[in-house]
Design a protein around this motif. Structure first.
Motif, PDB file in Angstrom:
ATOM      1  N   LEU A   1       0.742  -1.471  -0.222  1.00 22.89           N
ATOM      2  CA  LEU A   1       0.141   0.315   0.039  1.00 22.89           C
ATOM      3  C   LEU A   1       0.989   1.452   0.216  1.00 22.89           C
ATOM      4  O   LEU A   1       0.292   2.234   0.040  1.00 22.89           O
ATOM      5  N   VAL A   2       1.802   1.343   0.550  1.00 23.90           N
ATOM      6  CA  VAL A   2       2.948   2.223   0.604  1.00 23.90           C
ATOM      7  C   VAL A   2       4.389   2.542  -0.490  1.00 23.90           C
ATOM      8  O   VAL A   2       4.400   4.014  -1.575  1.00 23.90           O
ATOM      9  N   LEU A   3       4.904   1.190   0.230  1.00 21.91           N
ATOM     10  CA  LEU A   3       6.482   1.458  -0.948  1.00 21.91           C
ATOM     11  C   LEU A   3       5.709   0.960  -2.601  1.00 21.91           C
ATOM     12  O   LEU A   3       6.656   1.658  -3.406  1.00 21.91           O
ATOM     13  N   ASP A   4       4.977  -0.083  -2.734  1.00 27.47           N
ATOM     14  CA  ASP A   4       4.986  -0.350  -3.964  1.00 27.47           C
ATOM     15  C   ASP A   4       4.411   0.295  -4.587  1.00 27.47           C
ATOM     16  O   ASP A   4       3.909   0.018  -5.950  1.00 27.47           O
TER      17      ASP A   4
ATOM     18  N   PRO B   1      -5.736   5.559  -0.218  1.00 28.98           N
ATOM     19  CA  PRO B   1      -4.685   4.627   0.536  1.00 28.98           C
ATOM     20  C   PRO B   1      -5.052   5.712   2.476  1.00 28.98           C
ATOM     21  O   PRO B   1      -4.830   3.985   3.485  1.00 28.98           O
ATOM     22  N   ALA B   2      -5.666   6.680   2.422  1.00 24.80           N
ATOM     23  CA  ALA B   2      -5.627   6.934   4.009  1.00 24.80           C
ATOM     24  C   ALA B   2      -6.193   6.728   4.197  1.00 24.80           C
ATOM     25  O   ALA B   2      -6.306   6.158   5.916  1.00 24.80           O
TER      26      ALA B   2
ATOM     27  N   HIS C   1      -4.901  13.837   4.180  1.00 18.47           N
ATOM     28  CA  HIS C   1      -5.972  13.162   4.513  1.00 18.47           C
ATOM     29  C   HIS C   1      -6.285  12.006   6.031  1.00 18.47           C
ATOM     30  O   HIS C   1      -7.096  11.926   6.941  1.00 18.47           O
ATOM     31  N   PHE C   2      -4.860  11.304   5.820  1.00 17.83           N
ATOM     32  CA  PHE C   2      -5.055  10.296   7.478  1.00 17.83           C
ATOM     33  C   PHE C   2      -4.298  11.432   8.485  1.00 17.83           C
ATOM     34  O   PHE C   2      -5.111  10.747   9.466  1.00 17.83           O
ATOM     35  N   LEU C   3      -4.101  12.523   8.409  1.00 13.51           N
ATOM     36  CA  LEU C   3      -3.928  13.489   9.407  1.00 13.51           C
ATOM     37  C   LEU C   3      -5.555  13.964   9.699  1.00 13.51           C
ATOM     38  O   LEU C   3      -5.967  13.665  11.236  1.00 13.51           O
ATOM     39  N   ASN C   4      -5.848  14.394   8.934  1.00 13.73           N
ATOM     40  CA  ASN C   4      -7.432  15.189   9.160  1.00 13.73           C
ATOM     41  C   ASN C   4      -8.168  13.145   9.208  1.00 13.73           C
ATOM     42  O   ASN C   4      -9.266  14.163  10.053  1.00 13.73           O
TER      43      ASN C   4
END
Length: 1639
Positions: free
Chosen positions: A1274-1277, A1292-1293, A1346-1349
């Protein structure tokens, strides 16, 4: 075109003037060939007839068009001659306030005598990386060119800065060095750049002084070599100095000062650390008070002293060394005050109690008597002897001054050497850049030896410059494939030969200096004999007899011979040298020890007689003259310069009064002739000085091209065809590969043709426009006249025809017609209205019924379709669900198989471990047997030692009996000889008494030591017993642990039985469990074996302990020795006289006991260590077994849990299948009963929707072992491109947050912490690995926000829950407060934003200047001008491929589209756009301020047009509220300032009011740089600029000229809650997140 044809009406020429050198005049009548006069009109309106020789036709030089006046490069001028150069420099310096101008490869720098804000770090960064012709001339541009060529070609560079005193050489060299230190930071932490820059203040303090021409004049030449490594970073430097003016130490003319360091020292005399120097104000010392004024305006010597000391420390010069330097300087000041009195005509003296002499000797640690004697006497060496002769007062004063000069010269060299040591480097030098700060050509009223050496050096530099200029010209011609023709120039090699060749002036001077009776008259006579009337460059003056004249390349200079020999010899008397050698101040003594060493080296090759030692070495030592040294150092300098690529900076002094921006034409032209600028212009004028690229020529002279020319596609061919048509003489131009080369005057001719064309076009436009205006006015007047006539004629006709009766009848007829017509129309309207209403009603009813039928049919069809489709989808879903469940069951069974295999492998490992333990136990048993054998050997040794002790006792008894017998015989003899030997016996008794006392003391000490040893053995025995008891306790503890292990094994056996029962239920699914049972049985057998081993080891340990105790108890037999060696026996020995043998025997016995006890102790300690090691090893093995058993229990428990879970899941699946079958049955019934009411259908749909809504909770379960896979997929690739289409913003967030929600819901702190750490680490890694990838940075910036929100929105805090739905409020985090993680994530997002902005700026930066400034977005408005030799491009193809405003807009659109696709918050997009617009505005404005060629009205129009494109882009993207437009306000105001009218006082007021976003310095800079492009534009009057400047003085906006393009606005992340419901989010299959479980 012939030159004569250019002398036409309205053209301007230059005529000589005695005051201003050259004066401008306008031609009032066309000149015809053969005329004797040229009719001119001066600027003040005076008519003038300028005489012209009709035969030679020597016409005055033509003046360049106004478009070329004020050019950056003098070689861009069409007419290259002295008045054109003078006028161009004056316009730039006085009107535009520009101090730098290019002249080909030379940078001409005029000293402004005023601080100007063009040397800040922002200016350095603006010039860094730019081509030399892209920006306005500057010393930084030359430094950048040198740095760039060094890096590109790996070739050493040199910057040669020259000019006369006061021209600004030192400052220019300092700024060049500062540029290198700023742009090439070293990798070490030694601050090499700071040290290099710190060397300047020190050398200026000790080598600079105030003169009548300059307050900070360098009185020496300096070549600083800055070294670079492979990465072109500064690693060190080295400095070489030339021809220090030592005479200034002892003499200064009026209004001059000595070296700065003396005044700094005197100003700091009251400081405590300088009290011992006994200094006072500068007025109290004669060496620094000769000029009459010891203060410089605006200079604080005390403050400068502090700076000097700081730079000393920065360079690593310690305070002790600094104090030694200050002692020497103070000593020189005191030496100048030493008074010398004349005793007679041939003799002088100095008082020994002279105050200043004492202080001088005290500071330099010399003897006062020797110094007083040495100042007034000198040695004269003859052929046979050395004679000491007194000196006259004048000679003594000269000797004192010579001493001061030599001390200061040595001190100067010593400081320079220490600076070089501080700037040394350990690595290897890759390349270097040398900065030469050297005196320019000098000519004064009185010229002496110093001026001769300076002018000699300038002759050499001028020769090197000429050769370099020709080399560059030749390279340019060969590069462009243009035939190279030899150009004549003034070669100064004859002048150099006159000075330095064999039997030249310097060699004759050295020869005369070697003669004891040599004089200036003899030397001058030799010069005249050799060169007068024989060499064209040597002359004799008419008036003075002791002088000669040399015709240098710059000017004719007259040198006076007085002082030449003395300055060249530079002698110091030997007596004073010997005194200074004896100085206890090492710094002073070392100055002259070097001379001694050098003389010692020469002695080996010279034969000297003993009668005159030291004479020849002294002469040999001083045989090297100043001229010879200077010539050698100059040759070395020229070799260095010839091996490098030189860059030239010529500093010009504009006036002698040091007034700011005042231009004295006489002084300037004198310096231009001396520094070689005019020679460069003359050489350039002989070839092709004007050079245009094909694109520049096409853009500038497109107006002269016909339609046939423009039809050709190749622009290069167009240029060739046009030139052939315009200029008939092909010798006046040459076509190169990328450029067109023009002879002098041809560009002016083309400009004249262009101006004529434009003038004719303007006349035509004006004519047609005026015609159109007049015609339009005429037609309007004509139409008005016709209208008026029409109305008047109508009124007249009515009055003639009509009367009252006809009018009444006509009026009545009109009324009747009106009412009748109204009636007819009303009837018709009523019929139509009734028919229309009837038709409409029937039509509308029919349409309504048809629409209703269609709606009912459509509604029924929709209901049927809906239910059918729902049934099909559910059926397909059930089949897929069954398939998935089967796959999951098979997968889980496979996982159980894998776990059972792993368990069997672990059991096998345990078996191997047990076998290993058994082998180690066997090895330990063997070791115990060896120890038993060694112990038995030790017991046997002990017994043998006891037997030896018994034997020694018997021997001692025998010896005692023998001693008794001997004593009896001796007594008998003593009685017989008692009378004869009475005195001897008495003496012997006394001696024996003393000996016995000594031996008794020794025996007592030995007895004490023996007792100590016995006590020590007893203590050790007790310790051993305690250790044995502790070992026994440990053995008991091990037995208890073994019992516990047995109990645990029993419990495990019971657990295994239960496991067998549980696993029997799954016998059909697995075949591995029987094997595991067998392994467990084998483990039980091994455990029993281990118990047996432990019992055997315990028995063996008990036996060992018993044996050790017996051995320790058996050692008590040694007490017999103590009984036999009691004090009584010792007394008997003493009485019998047998003390010696007893003493020796006792010593041997004690030694044997000590060795025995020591060996026994060592054996016991070894045994104890081995036993403790075995116990520790057994403890470790038991703990390891416990761990293995615990792990086995855990695995069994996991298997049991997994079985239970699978059983539960099977039950759930069966229940779900039953429910789904029931739902299918219900749906089938619903399809059959479609005739039911719509309300029931809606109710059933509502029930179904409620069931769906309750299905998911908006959480995702991520197992601990799957975290790494989650981050990877989900993050690196994850690739942003292709994923963002039709995707929820920040998907993703949201997925990551749903995983965090599940961790919070399970209340597992470890899982939550691990998950958050992995997420943050993954985001950091992906942004770090792709720190130059805009799309990835944009994607993860958006998702981080978005993740922070999400963390804020679902945190449970009221301020973030206001906009949530009730369902979202239910989904808030329950167990953990993630505010700390929010702060960490916010910091990470800020870091990503900074990288994100940096990537966008790096991509956009190369486009800004070409797109905003250089590209001509408005067609038909060309601002192209010639740029001289410093071209910004090499071919028109490069110009065609350059960036445009469209490139910038496309790049901005790409950024905007990508950010929108990634779902970035709108406010964050606005902040990014604002930052990019600020960068565009700042870089464009900075380049506009630093490029005079861009400051024109047309360029202002182009900039304003480009700004409008950017504003339209903002409007297009709905970004008006981003405040990005406001960041362009300074640039917009600058563009407006270029276009606005600039003549009246109202314009001044308007400029000051409108340009509020520009600083006063920026406004004045733009006005000074404003340049007309065509003759139709007016040049700005300097008075107007002064008015604006006076109006702006009230502003307090600082002296900032350049905007900080690296400034970043503070970023804020606005909180915008997501409307997306977490339970409705679907994960795309492309994410490969099948391992996540939806809850």
């Amino acid at each position: 075109m012939a030159v004569v044809e250019l002398y036409t009406k309205y053209n301007c020429v230059w005529i000589p003037d005695p005051d201003e050198i050259w004066k401008s005049a306008e031609i009032t009548k066309n000149y015809q060939k053969g005329c004797e006069v040229l009719l001119l009109q001066l600027e003040d309106g005076t008519e003038l007839e300028y005489p012209v020789d009709p035969i030679k036709t020597l016409l005055p030089p033509l003046r360049n068009p106004d478009i070329l006046v004020g050019e950056n490069d003098l070689t861009a001028l069409s007419y290259l001659h002295e008045p054109a150069v003078m006028h161009n420099l004056k316009v730039r310096f006085v009107d535009s306030k520009l101090i730098y101008t290019y002249c080909g490869i030379i940078l001409v720098a005029i000293n402004p005598y005023k601080e100007i804000p063009i040397y800040g770090d922002a200016i350095i960064h603006a010039y860094s990386g730019q081509n030399m012709g892209d920006m306005d001339p500057h010393i930084f541009a030359v430094a950048e060119e040198a740095y760039k060529q060094m890096a590109r070609n790996n070739r050493n560079q040199s910057i040669i800065v020259s000019g006369e005193s006061g021209a600004g050489k030192t400052v220019s060299a300092r700024y060049a060095m500062r540029y290198f230190a700023t742009v090439s930071k070293s990798s070490s932490k030694a601050c090499v750049e700071d040290k290099v820059l710190a060397s300047n203040p020190i050398t200026e303090a000790i080598g600079n002084a105030k003169t009548t021409r300059n307050d900070n004049s360098s009185r020496f030449g300096k070549y600083t070599e800055i070294s670079f490594d492979n990465w072109y970073r500064i690693i060190g430097a080295n400095m070489r100095t030339y021809l220090l003016e030592k005479s200034r130490v002892v003499f200064q003319t009026e209004n001059e000062r000595n070296y700065h360091i003396f005044y700094q020292l005197c100003a700091s005399a009251d400081r405590p650390e300088f009290k011992h120097l006994k200094l006072a104000a500068a007025e109290n010392f004669s060496y620094v008070n000769m000029g009459g004024n010891s203060v410089i305006d605006g200079v604080n010597d005390r403050t400068d002293m502090n700076e000097t000391q700081k730079t000393f420390l920065l360079l690593g010069l310690k305070e002790d060394f600094q104090m030694d330097i200050f002692k020497v300087l103070a000593g020189i000041l005191h030496l100048g005050n030493v008074g010398i009195k004349a005793v007679s005509e041939d003799k002088s003296s100095v008082k020994h109690d002279n105050k200043h002499l004492k202080i001088f000797c005290e500071l330099l640690e010399l003897k006062t008597e020797e110094m007083a004697y040495g100042l007034c006497h000198r040695k004269i060496a003859t052929t046979s002897d050395t004679v000491v002769k007194p000196m006259t007062k004048v000679q003594a004063i000269n000797a004192r001054d010579a001493l001061a000069k030599h001390i200061y010269a040595h001190l100067f060299s010593c400081i320079v050497d220490h600076i070089n040591q501080a700037l040394q480097f350990s690595g290897k030098q890759h390349t270097f850049i040398g900065v030469l700060d050297i005196y320019g050509f000098e000519t004064f009223d009185v010229n002496s030896f110093e001026q001769f050496c300076i002018n000699y050096a300038n002759e050499k530099l001028q020769q090197q410059f000429n050769l370099h200029v020709f080399k560059l010209e030749q390279d340019e011609y060969m590069k462009e494939d243009i035939p190279w023709t030899l150009i004549e120039f003034n070669d100064n090699q004859p002048c150099i030969d006159l000075i330095e060749a064999r039997m030249g002036i310097l060699e004759l001077l050295d020869e005369e200096c070697l003669l004891p009776q040599g004089t200036e008259e003899n030397w001058l006579q030799k010069l005249q004999n050799n060169y007068l009337n024989k060499h064209p460059l040597f002359e004799k003056p008419r008036m003075l007899s002791k002088a000669f004249i040399i015709l240098h390349f710059a000017d004719k200079v007259q040198y006076e011979c007085e002082g030449f020999l003395e300055k060249n010899r530079d002698t110091l008397y030997e007596e004073l040298i010997n005194v200074l050698k004896k100085s206890k101040l090492h710094l002073v003594a070392d100055f002259f020890q070097e001379n001694e060493l050098s003389s010692g080296n020469l002695k080996a090759n010279i034969k000297v007689r003993p009668a005159r030692p030291g004479f020849k070495p002294f002469n040999k030592q001083h045989r090297t003259t100043v001229g010879n040294k200077f010539r050698n150092s100059l040759h070395l300098l020229m070799e260095t310069l010839n091996a490098t690529t030189p860059h030239y900076v010529r500093c010009i002094k504009p006036n002698d009064s040091k007034l700011p921006f005042e231009y004295d034409s006489k002084r300037v032209v004198q310096q231009l002739r001396a520094c070689g600028v005019l020679e460069t212009i003359r050489i350039s004028a002989q070839s092709y000085p004007s050079r245009w690229t094909y694109f520049e020529f096409f853009s500038r002279y497109r107006i002269l091209m016909s339609q046939q020319d423009l039809a050709i596609k190749d622009k290069k061919q167009i240029c060739k065809e046009v030139l052939k048509r315009l200029i008939q003489d092909p010798n006046q131009y040459q076509f190169g590969k990328t450029k067109i080369f023009f002879r002098a005057g041809q560009v002016a001719y083309l400009e004249k043709l262009r101006a004529d064309k434009l003038r004719a076009a303007s006349v035509t436009i004006q004519k047609n426009l005026r015609c159109w205006i007049q015609r339009k006015k005429f037609l309007e007047m004509k139409q008005a006249a016709i209208t008026i006539q029409q109305y008047i004629r109508g009124q007249r006709a009515i009055r003639r025809v009509l009367n009252a009766t006809t009018l009444k009848q006509a009026w009545a007829a009109v009324i009747i017609q009106k009412h009748w017509r109204r009636l007819l129309v009303c009837r018709l309207y009523q019929l139509i209205l009734v028919a229309t209403i009837t038709i409409q009603s029937y039509t509308r009813g029919w349409l309504a019924r048809r629409q209703y039928k269609k709606m009912v049919q459509d509604h029924k069809a929709l209901i049927i379709q809906k239910h059918v489709r729902a049934w099909l989808v559910r059926r397909r879903y059930q089949s897929i669900r069954r398939f998935v469940l089967n796959i999951q069951l098979s997968y889980r069974v496979k996982q159980l198989h894998k776990k059972l295999d792993e368990q069997s492998k672990e059991n096998k490992g345990l078996l191997e471990r047990l076998t290993h333990l058994s082998t180690t136990h066997a090895a330990d048993a063997g070791k115990f047997q060896k120890l038993e054998e060694e112990f038995q050997k030790a017991v046997a040794q002990k017994k043998s030692i006891e037997e030896e002790v018994k034997k020694s006792k018997g021997q001692t008894d025998q010896t005692l009996s023998q001693f008794r017998k001997q004593t009896l015989s001796l007594q008998a003899q003593n009685q017989k000889l008692e009378k004869q030997l009475q005195e001897q016996t008495l003496e012997m008794k006394e001696k024996m008494g003393e000996i016995t006392q000594q031996h008794l003391g020794d025996l007592e000490r030995e007895e004490r030591q023996r007792r100590k040893l016995e006590n020590h053995c007893q203590v050790q025995k007790e310790d051993y017993e305690k250790q044995i008891e502790a070992l026994i306790d440990e053995v008991k503890h091990l037995q208890e642990e073994r019992l516990q292990l047995q109990e645990q094994v029993q419990e495990e056996y019971l657990v295994n039985d239960s496991l067998r029962k549980d696993m029997a239920q799954l016998a059909t699914e697995t075949l591995v469990i029987p094997k595991l049972k067998g392994d467990i049985a084998t483990l039980e057998i091994k455990r029993q074996d281990l118990e047996m081993c432990l019992q055997n080891q315990r028995k063996e340990m008990r036996e060992k302990v018993e044996e050790i105790t017996k051995q320790l108890l058996g050692g008590l037999e040694g007490e017999e020795l103590r009984k036999r060696l009691s004090p009584e026996d010792m007394e008997q020995l003493n009485e019998d006289g047998e003390l010696w043998l007893a003493y020796e025997g006792l010593k041997r016995a004690t030694r044997v006991m000590e060795t025995h006890i020591h060996s026994q102790k060592e054996s016991y300690e070894k045994e104890i260590e081995e036993l403790s090691f075995r116990i520790e090893h057994l403890c470790e093995e038991t703990t390891h077994l416990q761990q293995k058993l615990q792990a086995e229990n855990n695995t069994n428990e996991n298997i049991r849990q997994e079985l239970n879970r699978l059983a539960n899941e099977n039950m759930d699946l069966e229940e779900q299948l039953d429910q789904k079958e029931k739902q299918i049955w219900k749906l089938q019934n619903q399809i059959k009963s479609l005739t039911k009411t719509i309300e029931k259908v809606n109710q059933t749909n509502g029930n179904l929707s409620q069931v769906v809504k309750k299905e998911y909770l908006g959480m995702l379960e991520c197992k601990t072992e799957d975290e790494e896979k989650l981050i990877k997929n989900l993050v690196l690739d994850l690739k942003p491109r292709g994923v963002v289409v039709n995707m929820i913003p920040g998907l993703p967030a949201h997925i990551l947050f749903m995983c965090v929600r599940h961790a919070d819901d399970t209340n597992d702190a470890e899982i939550l912490k691990s998950l958050m750490s992995s997420l943050l680490g993954g985001i950091k890694e992906v942004t770090k690995n792709h720190n130059q990838d805009f799309e990835i940075l944009s994607f993860w910036l958006s998702n981080s926000v978005h993740f922070l929100n999400c963390l804020k929105q679902y945190s449970g805090e009221e301020e973030f829950m206001k906009q949530n739905t009730p369902q979202q409020n239910k989904q808030c985090l329950k167990n953990f407060d993630l505010s700390e993680y929010r702060q960490i994530l916010s910091d990470l997002a800020i870091h990503i934003y900074q990288q994100f902005i940096q990537v966008m700026e790096d991509d956009l930066r190369p486009m800004i200047v070409p797109g905003m400034l250089e590209h001509e977005s408005l067609q038909g408005i060309s601002s192209m001008k010639p740029t001289g030799h410093r071209k910004r491009s090499s071919s028109f193809l490069e110009e065609m491929d350059q960036y445009t405003i469209s490139s910038i807009l496309q790049q901005l659109s790409y950024y905007f589209t990508t950010m929108c696709q990634h779902g970035m918050d709108t406010e964050l997009i606005k902040q990014s756009v604002k930052q990019l617009f600020f960068l565009i505005g700042a870089i464009t404005l900075n380049n506009l301020l630093l490029r005079k060629d861009m400051c024109s009205c047309r360029k202002g129009m182009q900039i304003r047009c480009n700004i409008s494109y950017l504003e339209e882009w903002l409007k297009d993207k709905n970004m008006q509220s981003s405040n990005a437009k406001e960041t362009l306000e300074p640039l917009s105001q600058a563009a407006w300032l270029l276009q606005v009218n600039k003549t009246t006082d109202d314009d001044v007021k308007e400029i000051c009011e409108r340009c509020s976003s520009l600083s006063a310095v920026q406004i004045v800079k733009i006005l000074n740089s404003y340049t007309p492009i065509d003759d139709f534009e007016k040049r700005l009057a300097p008075s107007f600029v002064r008015k604006v400047q006076s109006q702006l003085n009230s502003r307090e906006d600082g002296l900032t000229l350049i905007m900080d393009a690296k400034y970043h606005f503070q970023v804020t992340f606005p909180f915008s809650p997501s409307p997306q419901a977490l339970e409705t989010i679907q994960i795309p299959s492309s994410f490969k997140l099948n391992f996540l479980t939806r809850i």
